[in-house]
Design a protein around this motif. Structure first.
Motif, PDB file in Angstrom:
ATOM      1  N   ALA A 733      -5.638  -7.901  -1.307  1.00 22.95           N
ATOM      2  CA  ALA A 733      -5.029  -7.141  -2.410  1.00 22.95           C
ATOM      3  C   ALA A 733      -3.516  -7.068  -2.243  1.00 22.95           C
ATOM      4  N   CYS A 734      -3.063  -6.875  -1.005  1.00 24.25           N
ATOM      5  CA  CYS A 734      -1.618  -6.779  -0.753  1.00 24.25           C
ATOM      6  C   CYS A 734      -0.910  -8.095  -1.051  1.00 24.25           C
ATOM      7  N   VAL A 735      -1.510  -9.223  -0.619  1.00 21.08           N
ATOM      8  CA  VAL A 735      -0.835 -10.498  -0.816  1.00 21.08           C
ATOM      9  C   VAL A 735      -0.832 -10.880  -2.295  1.00 21.08           C
ATOM     10  N   ILE A 736      -1.874 -10.519  -3.056  1.00 16.93           N
ATOM     11  CA  ILE A 736      -1.884 -10.789  -4.507  1.00 16.93           C
ATOM     12  C   ILE A 736      -0.844  -9.923  -5.205  1.00 16.93           C
ATOM     13  N   ALA A 737      -0.765  -8.639  -4.816  1.00 19.15           N
ATOM     14  CA  ALA A 737       0.239  -7.757  -5.415  1.00 19.15           C
ATOM     15  C   ALA A 737       1.643  -8.226  -5.062  1.00 19.15           C
ATOM     16  N   SER A 738       1.837  -8.707  -3.837  1.00 18.00           N
ATOM     17  CA  SER A 738       3.152  -9.182  -3.409  1.00 18.00           C
ATOM     18  C   SER A 738       3.621 -10.349  -4.259  1.00 18.00           C
ATOM     19  N   ILE A 739       2.717 -11.302  -4.559  1.00 20.53           N
ATOM     20  CA  ILE A 739       3.135 -12.496  -5.296  1.00 20.53           C
ATOM     21  C   ILE A 739       3.342 -12.200  -6.771  1.00 20.53           C
ATOM     22  N   LEU A 740       2.530 -11.258  -7.312  1.00 24.95           N
ATOM     23  CA  LEU A 740       2.674 -10.939  -8.729  1.00 24.95           C
ATOM     24  C   LEU A 740       3.871 -10.023  -8.979  1.00 24.95           C
ATOM     25  N   CYS A 741       4.136  -9.127  -8.047  1.00 15.89           N
ATOM     26  CA  CYS A 741       5.246  -8.189  -8.225  1.00 15.89           C
ATOM     27  C   CYS A 741       6.529  -8.648  -7.538  1.00 15.89           C
ATOM     28  N   GLN A 810      -7.047   5.497   3.286  1.00 15.08           N
ATOM     29  CA  GLN A 810      -8.302   5.813   2.614  1.00 15.08           C
ATOM     30  C   GLN A 810      -8.469   5.040   1.310  1.00 15.08           C
ATOM     31  N   THR A 811      -7.354   4.780   0.609  1.00 13.08           N
ATOM     32  CA  THR A 811      -7.404   4.078  -0.670  1.00 13.08           C
ATOM     33  C   THR A 811      -6.357   2.974  -0.686  1.00 13.08           C
ATOM     34  N   ILE A 812      -6.442   2.157  -1.737  1.00 13.73           N
ATOM     35  CA  ILE A 812      -5.481   1.066  -1.874  1.00 13.73           C
ATOM     36  C   ILE A 812      -4.081   1.612  -2.141  1.00 13.73           C
ATOM     37  N   HIS A 813      -3.994   2.844  -2.709  1.00 16.74           N
ATOM     38  CA  HIS A 813      -2.681   3.459  -2.920  1.00 16.74           C
ATOM     39  C   HIS A 813      -2.002   3.728  -1.595  1.00 16.74           C
ATOM     40  N   ASP A 814      -2.793   4.201  -0.597  1.00 19.75           N
ATOM     41  CA  ASP A 814      -2.207   4.431   0.727  1.00 19.75           C
ATOM     42  C   ASP A 814      -1.713   3.115   1.337  1.00 19.75           C
ATOM     43  N   VAL A 815      -2.469   2.065   1.097  1.00 15.43           N
ATOM     44  CA  VAL A 815      -2.099   0.751   1.643  1.00 15.43           C
ATOM     45  C   VAL A 815      -0.791   0.281   1.033  1.00 15.43           C
ATOM     46  N   PHE A 816      -0.689   0.296  -0.316  1.00 18.87           N
ATOM     47  CA  PHE A 816       0.526  -0.169  -0.986  1.00 18.87           C
ATOM     48  C   PHE A 816       1.734   0.688  -0.612  1.00 18.87           C
ATOM     49  N   ALA A 817       1.498   1.996  -0.426  1.00 25.19           N
ATOM     50  CA  ALA A 817       2.605   2.887  -0.066  1.00 25.19           C
ATOM     51  C   ALA A 817       3.199   2.480   1.282  1.00 25.19           C
ATOM     52  N   GLU A 818       2.345   2.111   2.221  1.00 25.60           N
ATOM     53  CA  GLU A 818       2.828   1.716   3.544  1.00 25.60           C
ATOM     54  C   GLU A 818       3.444   0.316   3.540  1.00 25.60           C
ATOM     55  N   VAL A 819       2.851  -0.571   2.757  1.00 22.82           N
ATOM     56  CA  VAL A 819       3.272  -1.972   2.805  1.00 22.82           C
ATOM     57  C   VAL A 819       4.563  -2.187   2.032  1.00 22.82           C
ATOM     58  N   PHE A 820       4.644  -1.659   0.817  1.00 24.32           N
ATOM     59  CA  PHE A 820       5.769  -2.004  -0.062  1.00 24.32           C
ATOM     60  C   PHE A 820       6.943  -1.043   0.033  1.00 24.32           C
TER      61      PHE A 820
END
Length: 823
Positions: A733-741, A810-820
């Motif tokens: 999910a992170c790598v797809i969001a990274s390439i699209l955004c 816990q959720t994908i929001h937590d993941v994106f918050a840390e990654v991006f």
């Protein structure tokens, strides 16, 4: 005396004759058929019949073919056949159905081939023509020749007495005065080799011919005597064997009548005494079965096949150590001491093993106390039972060696049964006695080998049992590993129940997912996971290096391993979760050192440094690629579990103009493909809702959202390696969001976790191996599911926790918050 002419004077020999080439010599005065299908031989016979029925028959040389020929005259030494032959008259020529031709010949005279010349006839130019000359024999001394001929006939008579010599030939020889005729007649019966026959034919000296023939006859006499002697010896040996058998049988019957058949009776008495000595340890069925077979054996003839089978059976079952138990008392102090002595780290497995034996020791003490109160002689060996332990983990982490340490600590024999590839159920349960070569199963054989009824039995590689046409070995293991059932384990060969409840079974496996569920239910699993680099260093210095020095006949004064050199061996020359390859690399270095010690008289001690390692090892293997600190778009670090430990898995993505499709490459399994589809859908939902902001603006709103204008190609490198498992969802999910955004991701971050369609992060397995791999790769931050953070963080080694920031999500929001946000 002038040699008499033995060729019929009425049948002169023409100067040129067609040649038939055969494998053996044809002799004068003999009428013999030859069978041929060679075109040159058939053509030569046809030419002879057209002329005067005469043909020259020569013997082929060993290195030449009868079909060889030349178009011009050649020297006799270069001819493909011997230059001496016999002029024969063709009596009959018959064509056979199989394509061969039968030619009936009568030998006339020995001739010398002067030269060869090709046939000039246009009808058949393949016929070999020879210019011949009849051999005229020299004058000879009649008295000497007659004496030699008399001696020859005496030898022929001796030869006839020991071989199949034609009787009518003896009469003919006695009535013949011509020595050449006698020589040729005797030679025709001896089956001389071509080279010998040639010497006999080519000589024109009668005395010389006579001496040669006498030698040949003498050699044949000696050969026939030797053959007869050999046959006689073989016959006598067989006669003696049969005679001994009958004498022994008669003696046995006489001894039986007199009541002195001691050997047989002593053997049966020994069986009976041994059975009575172990009777108290046998159940009723076992005692009856063994006694029944001993009685049957006593009534059978000792040389019958059934008697041999029964005797093997009785010997096997009486070797089982009924009533014999290891006398060493259980002590968890001894177990803990031995485990610490043989193994570094492995804290959790050691704790569980000590708990296991603590229960057994407590049961043993209680059994002794009860026995004193009730005056019951039952001891721990008849009372205590326990669960079945299964050590699982990557190769080389010490699963089997833990079992060895356990057996040593409790003073019990160790039996190892390799189950890898086993597909015959009879290998474990035994073969029925109706089969030839039947024997007990491996379990019973293990008891016999241990000579105790309570050994430590290691069931090695229990996850690699195969299922074939000969049954399912797993079904037997269900009985063996169940403490409630193995009290009465039935082996097909013994045909009675055996108590296995006192055996300590320890199984080993690499992947417990490969073990059938019913079998997993019988065991308690203890994970032996990967070693950290720091643990490997300690193991190398405390265990591996001292052990290998001893194996290679070296001392620490001849070679010393520095801490830096061991660290380089671990980081650059091994690729494993355990230490097996590290041991091999140390062994490879020590072999070269041992060679130098012997070859170099001025050998100086070596203190191994990282710079010296390439002199001993020629191949560098990087275990895990170090992380790239630079933040990049479309690349992320995923954490994966493999059968040899954890690994850092690069996940890449690019976007291409298209219709919003997702393309997957990298040899992905079905589970991982579904994870990618879920991750793609979750990112689309977040883009539509605006929760995930894209830097790419849609140029054509009529075509729909931005993500529908691009195809995503997601790839996992090393496409030749199959990849599957439910733990790459958030990374995809992170790598797809990274390439699209078009948002970069830090190279110092890695993650593991499965994703649901609603964006929740699910727990995963193999966390310890994954975090160790992240630590080795230089990762600074690791994202893991919150449930794993709460449950499994205690198992992570301290050196990993000290160098790695672990973040629960816990959720994908937590993941994106840390990654991006930080990327």
């Amino acid at each position: 005396m002038q040699n008499p002419q033995h060729f019929p004077p009425t049948l002169p020999v023409p100067p040129t004759l067609p040649v038939i080439v055969e494998e053996d010599f044809t002799y004068p005065f003999a009428i013999a058929p030859i069978f041929t299908q060679g075109q040159k031989n058939i053509a030569a016979a046809n030419v002879a019949l057209e002329r005067n029925d005469l043909v020259l028959v020569c013997c082929q040389k060993a290195e030449s073919s009868p079909e060889s020929n030349s178009d011009e005259k050649v020297d006799s030494s270069a001819m493909p056949f011997y230059d001496v032959g016999v002029v024969c008259k063709i009596l009959r020529k018959v064509s056979l159905p199989d394509g061969r031709v039968k030619i009936l010949l009568q030998g006339m005279a020995i001739t010398k081939v002067i030269a060869l010349e090709p046939q000039t006839s246009e009808e058949d130019d393949s016929v070999i023509e020879a210019i011949v000359e009849i051999i005229e024999y020299q004058d000879y001394n009649q008295v000497r020749v007659e004496a030699m001929m008399k001696f020859l006939l005496e030898n022929v008579q001796n030869y006839a007495n020991i071989s199949h010599f034609p009787p009518e030939m003896l009469k003919t020889l006695e009535e013949t005065n011509d020595p050449n005729r006698v020589i040729d007649l005797v030679a025709s019966t001896l089956r001389l080799k071509p080279a010998e026959a040639y010497k006999l034919f080519a000589s024109d000296n009668i005395e010389e011919r006579m001496m040669m023939l006498i030698d040949f006859v003498t050699q044949e006499i000696q050969a026939q005597k030797l053959q007869k002697e050999i046959k006689s010896r073989v016959h006598d040996k067989l006669e003696q064997t049969n005679r001994e058998y009958f004498l022994k049988e008669q003696m046995r019957q006489i001894q039986k009548e007199l009541g002195v058949d001691k050997q047989r009776d002593e053997e049966l008495d020994e069986f009976a005494k041994k059975l009575e000595s172990i009777k108290q340890f046998l159940n009723e069925d076992a005692y009856k079965e063994i006694k029944k077979q001993i009685n049957r054996l006593s009534k059978m003839h000792q040389d019958s096949a059934d008697a041999n089978l029964l005797q093997n059976y009785v010997e096997w079952v009486l070797e089982i150590p009924f009533g014999s138990y290891a006398k060493g008392e259980l002590s968890i102090k001894n177990v803990a001491k031995q485990l610490d002595l043989d193994h570094y780290s492995l804290t959790k497995p050691k704790e569980r093993i000590i708990e296991y034996f603590a229960v057994r020791e407590l049961l043993a003490k209680n059994a002794k106390a009860n026995a004193k109160k009730t005056k019951n002689r039952d001891t721990e060996s008849q009372k205590s039972k326990g669960t079945i332990l299964c050590f699982y983990g990557p190769p080389g982490v010490g699963k089997t060696s833990l079992a060895n340490s356990i057996a040593k600590a409790i003073s019990r024999p160790l039996v190892r049964i390799a189950l890898g590839g086993l597909e015959d159920v009879n290998e474990l349960r035994g073969h029925r006695r109706t089969y030839i070569g039947a024997m007990p199963g491996r379990i019973v054989q293990g008891l016999i080998e241990a000579k105790e009824m309570n050994p430590v039995v290691v069931l090695d590689e229990i996850d690699k049992i195969a299922r074939g046409v000969r049954g399912d070995p797993t079904s037997v293991l269900l009985e063996i590993l169940d403490p409630e059932q193995n009290v009465e384990f039935r082996d097909y060969y013994t045909n009675f129940s055996i108590d296995l409840s006192q055996v300590i079974f320890i199984a080993t496996a690499n992947d417990i997912a490969q073990i059938p569920a019913p079998l997993r239910d019988r065991m308690e699993f203890i994970s032996i996971s990967s070693y950290t680099p720091q643990e490997k260093e300690q193991i190398a210095h405390k265990y591996l290096i001292p052990q290998e020095l001893k194996k290679h006949g070296l001392t620490d004064k001849q070679i010393q391993f520095s801490k830096e050199s061991v660290r380089v061996l671990i980081e650059r020359y091994t690729r494993e979760a355990g230490v097996r390859n590290l041991r091999r690399q140390i062994s490879a270095i020590l072999r070269k050192v041992a060679t130098k010690v012997l070859q170099d008289e001025d050998f100086t001690p070596i203190k191994l440094t990282p710079k010296q390692i390439p002199d001993f090892l020629d191949k560098v293997v990087f275990e895990i690629e170090q992380s790239n600190k630079k933040a990049r778009i479309g690349i992320i670090n995923g954490l994966a579990w493999t059968s040899v430990g954890g690994d850092v898995l690069k996940i890449e993505a690019i976007k291409l103009k298209g219709t919003g499709e997702l393309r997957l490459t990298g040899s992905l399994g079905d589970v991982m493909k579904e994870s990618a589809q879920i991750a793609h859908s979750v990112v689309k939902v977040l883009l539509e809702s605006g929760e995930l902001e894209s830097k790419i603006k849609s140029k054509d709103k009529a075509k729909g959202p931005m993500y529908n204008q691009y195809n995503i190609h997601l790839h996992l490198p090393e496409g030749a390696t199959p990849k599957d498992g439910p733990s790459a969802g958030i990374a995809m999910a992170c790598v797809i969001a990274s390439i699209l955004c078009e948002k970069p991701i830090s190279g110092e971050i890695a993650m593991t976790g499965e994703l649901t369609l609603t964006g929740d992060v699910l727990q995963i397995g193999g966390l310890k191996e994954k975090l160790i791999a992240a630590h080795k790769a230089g990762i600074k931050r690791a994202l893991i599911p919150a449930k794993n953070y709460e449950r499994d963080l205690k198992e992570i080694p301290k050196e990993v926790l000290d160098h790695l920031t672990i973040i629960p999500v816990q959720t994908i929001h937590d993941v994106f918050a840390e990654v991006f946000k930080r990327g």
